[in-house]
Motif scaffolding. Structure first.
Motif, PDB file in Angstrom:
ATOM      1  N   UNK A  91       0.971  -1.346   0.154  1.00 23.49           N
ATOM      2  CA  UNK A  91       0.113  -0.086   0.039  1.00 23.49           C
ATOM      3  C   UNK A  91       0.830   1.080  -0.008  1.00 23.49           C
ATOM      4  N   UNK A  92       0.371   2.099  -0.741  1.00 32.39           N
ATOM      5  CA  UNK A  92       1.060   3.695  -0.913  1.00 32.39           C
ATOM      6  C   UNK A  92       2.573   3.379  -1.796  1.00 32.39           C
ATOM      7  N   UNK A  93       2.658   2.267  -2.163  1.00 31.56           N
ATOM      8  CA  UNK A  93       3.935   2.015  -3.223  1.00 31.56           C
ATOM      9  C   UNK A  93       3.189   1.928  -4.660  1.00 31.56           C
ATOM     10  N   UNK A  94       4.140   2.363  -5.592  1.00 29.54           N
ATOM     11  CA  UNK A  94       3.786   1.942  -6.969  1.00 29.54           C
ATOM     12  C   UNK A  94       4.264   0.805  -7.479  1.00 29.54           C
ATOM     13  N   UNK A  95       3.336  -0.144  -7.812  1.00 28.53           N
ATOM     14  CA  UNK A  95       3.896  -1.462  -8.469  1.00 28.53           C
ATOM     15  C   UNK A  95       3.961  -1.317 -10.036  1.00 28.53           C
ATOM     16  N   UNK A  96       5.106  -1.559 -10.788  1.00 26.80           N
ATOM     17  CA  UNK A  96       4.918  -1.568 -11.909  1.00 26.80           C
ATOM     18  C   UNK A  96       4.232  -2.966 -12.662  1.00 26.80           C
TER      19      UNK A  96
END
Length: 149
Positions: A91-96
């Motif tokens: 959560x709150x992290x961008x996942x490619x």
């Protein structure tokens, strides 16, 4: 400590466990199983039972493989559940797209070109369009809290 090895003879497994291994996994191993075993080791090391993940009004119980939104059960496919689990852990992290594919698919498994987008579309349809945001040119993010308007 987890032993990951190709040595599959019973005496090797016994020796590994007797010298201190907490788990002994023989290759080849499914990456989802390996990840689950590592999570279990981490929980035991911290003396914690497996806990539910909560983001916004969504609660995911990894042990029961269940999801509730605003207290109501939500039926998800296996891939949708795994995708939501990956987003909630990050959560709150961008996942490619590549990172998402690694969470969803085993080594060498064929991935359709739009599979990730389809699963994200299905999650948005079931849980609300605001849950997972697109970060143009980078990937996707599940925000712990919705932005204030």
């Amino acid at each position: 400590m987890l032993v990951l090895t190709a040595r599959d003879a019973v005496p090797d497994r016994i020796r590994g466990l007797n010298v201190g291994a907490d788990d002994y996994v023989v290759k080849p191993v499914d990456l989802h199983e390996l990840a689950a075993r590592l999570r279990a080791l981490i929980r035991r090391a911290h003396g914690q039972p497996q806990e539910c993940l909560a983001v916004q009004d969504v609660v995911l119980d990894p042990a029961a493989r269940s999801v509730r939104q605003a207290g109501e059960p939500v039926a998800l496919s296996t891939r949708e559940f795994d995708l939501l689990h990956a987003f909630m852990l990050n959560a709150d992290r961008v996942l490619s797209r590549e990172q998402i594919e690694q969470h969803l698919y085993s080594w060498g498994q064929e991935v359709e070109s739009n599979a990730v987008e389809v699963h994200i579309h299905n999650l948005r349809r079931k849980l609300g369009a605001a849950l997972i945001q697109t970060v143009r040119g980078v990937g996707y993010i599940l925000l712990r809290d919705l932005p204030k308007s």
